[in-house]
Write an enzyme that holds these catalytic residues in place. Structure first.
Site, PDB file in Angstrom:
ATOM      1  N   ASN A  49      -7.258  12.855  29.473  1.00 38.11           N
ATOM      2  CA  ASN A  49      -6.191  12.127  28.759  1.00 38.11           C
ATOM      3  C   ASN A  49      -5.794  12.848  27.477  1.00 38.11           C
ATOM      4  OD1 ASN A  49      -6.345  10.105  30.706  1.00 38.11           O
ATOM      5  ND2 ASN A  49      -7.704   8.819  29.466  1.00 38.11           N
ATOM      6  N   GLY A 102      -2.546   1.479  32.093  1.00 40.91           N
ATOM      7  CA  GLY A 102      -3.294   2.694  32.428  1.00 40.91           C
ATOM      8  C   GLY A 102      -3.233   3.694  31.286  1.00 40.91           C
ATOM      9  N   ASP A 117      -7.796   8.178  23.001  1.00 39.75           N
ATOM     10  CA  ASP A 117      -7.676   9.588  23.423  1.00 39.75           C
ATOM     11  C   ASP A 117      -6.371  10.178  22.884  1.00 39.75           C
ATOM     12  OD1 ASP A 117      -8.711   8.501  26.742  1.00 39.75           O
ATOM     13  OD2 ASP A 117      -9.858   8.717  24.891  1.00 39.75           O
ATOM     14  N   ASN A 132     -13.656   4.022  17.600  1.00 34.04           N
ATOM     15  CA  ASN A 132     -13.123   2.662  17.613  1.00 34.04           C
ATOM     16  C   ASN A 132     -14.210   1.741  17.054  1.00 34.04           C
ATOM     17  OD1 ASN A 132     -14.966   2.010  19.653  1.00 34.04           O
ATOM     18  ND2 ASN A 132     -13.491   2.421  21.291  1.00 34.04           N
ATOM     19  N   LYS A 138     -11.526  10.667  29.265  1.00 37.42           N
ATOM     20  CA  LYS A 138     -11.136  10.869  27.862  1.00 37.42           C
ATOM     21  C   LYS A 138     -10.727  12.305  27.587  1.00 37.42           C
ATOM     22  CE  LYS A 138     -13.875   6.969  26.416  1.00 37.42           C
ATOM     23  NZ  LYS A 138     -12.624   6.190  26.253  1.00 37.42           N
TER      24      LYS A 138
HETATM   25  O1  RIB Z   1     -10.214   6.315  27.284  1.00 34.14           O
HETATM   26  C1  RIB Z   1      -9.710   5.964  28.560  1.00 34.14           C
HETATM   27  C2  RIB Z   1     -10.529   6.611  29.673  1.00 34.14           C
HETATM   28  O2  RIB Z   1     -11.880   6.146  29.603  1.00 34.14           O
HETATM   29  C3  RIB Z   1     -10.022   6.241  31.069  1.00 34.14           C
HETATM   30  O3  RIB Z   1      -9.036   7.149  31.528  1.00 34.14           O
HETATM   31  C4  RIB Z   1     -11.295   6.249  31.925  1.00 34.14           C
HETATM   32  O4  RIB Z   1     -11.353   7.373  32.792  1.00 34.14           O
HETATM   33  C5  RIB Z   1     -12.460   6.282  30.903  1.00 34.14           C
HETATM   34  O5  RIB Z   1     -13.139   7.534  30.924  1.00 34.14           O
END
Ligand code: RIB
Length: 317
Positions: free
Chosen positions: A48, A287, A252, A185, A45
């Site tokens: 990202n 992804g 994220d 969420n 998170k």
């Molecule tokens: O929010 C998505 C993320 O949650 C993914 O990339 C995974 O690594 C988890 O940490």
């Protein structure tokens, strides 16, 4: 479209390698299901959100922890390739870099199993070592238990604090009282408030619970859209019309875009609309990382949505 000023965002959060398989359906316990697509990607998170902020034009710094393993080095190189500042990412000699095994079926349902590894070893000392970067940022986006120290540093320096408490867990009241904006969420909102979120009204009840506990503005995602509730008013952002594939990382992306817009000194309404559009685009690829849009993609998508008169009803802020 370049921003009026470059936002300076510091993200405290997890850094993982995501191993994702897409298949016809999710396996039951003990069952084997043959999938048809494999994806190995930078994830977590924090990572990202830091990449999302960088792609949206912000100066983006990540505070986190990886192992001394090859995966950790590869993730740092990929983050730097995305323009994320990684000097505040520490390396743990004794724990491996975090990893998440993700399964996604063809209707977008997901399951994941994580080994957080070095992420869980991010210490207050690591946070204090990054004090200057935190104090110098416009916005702190915080996602880890070790963030209480970062939040206090940020508040003392006048840095805006956005909390994205994922994965869902109970939080100390002192943390809730210290954040300007919390984003949740539906599952995270239920863990924090004990209230099930199924629609706009139940999202409002959960948000009201968080405001009573000291949060400045609560952002709660429901199945039909996202609600923002502040002390003075409310904004409802209905889901936008996109061909979504996978919601991994959409939260994220929302948090990162909200921070970028707040860091550009835009209003909370504008920031929320920008974040909502960013998150919608982030669901269009499999992804987390592959779906994160750049600024021009978000701006042109928002223009198209406005032209379709699908923008959320205006309310007073
Ligand atoms: O929010 C998505 C993320 O949650 C993914 O990339 C995974 O690594 C988890 O940490």
């Amino acid at each position: 479209m370049a921003p009026r000023r470059q936002a300076d965002i510091l993200v405290v959060g997890g850094i993982n390698t995501d191993f994702l398989v897409q298949g016809p359906r999710l396996p039951r316990a003990g069952e084997h299901v043959e999938g048809h697509l494999f994806l190995e990607s930078l994830g977590g998170k924090g990572a990202n959100a830091a990449v999302a902020a960088s792609r949206l034009g912000a100066r983006s710094t990540l505070l986190g922890r990886v192992g001394m393993d090859a995966r950790g080095l590869a993730l740092l190189e990929q983050l730097e390739g995305e323009g994320v500042e990684t000097r505040a990412v520490s390396r743990d000699p004794g724990f491996s870099t975090g990893v998440v095994l993700e399964m996604v079926d063809e209707s977008g349902r997901r399951q994941s199993l994580s080994a957080e590894g070095a992420n869980r070893r991010l210490s207050v000392a690591d946070v204090i070592a990054a004090e200057d970067r935190i104090s110098g940022a416009d916005v702190l986006l915080a996602q880890l238990a070790a963030v209480i120290a970062a939040v206090h540093i940020a508040r003392a320096a006048g840095t805006h604090v956005v909390l994205d408490p994922a994965p869902p867990s109970t939080l100390p009241e002192e943390l809730l009282e210290a954040v300007h904006v919390i984003r949740l969420n539906d599952a995270e909102a239920e863990v924090l408030t004990g209230l099930e979120v199924v629609d706009r009204d139940s999202a409002r009840r959960a948000a009201e619970n968080l405001l009573r506990r000291g949060v400045g503005t609560a952002v709660v995602a429901a199945p039909q859209g996202t609600l923002l509730l502040g002390t003075e008013s409310e904004l409802w952002l209905p889901n936008l019309p996109v061909d979504w594939v996978d919601t991994t990382g959409a939260g994220d992306a929302f948090s990162a875009a909200l921070c970028v817009a707040l860091g550009e000194r835009r209003s909370l309404t504008d920031a929320a609309r920008f974040a909502h559009a960013t998150a919608a685009l982030a669901t269009m690829r499999l992804g987390a990382l592959s779906g994160l849009p750049n600024r021009d993609q978000v701006v042109s998508f928002m223009a198209r949505i406005d032209s379709l008169a699908l923008s959320p009803e205006p309310v007073s802020w």
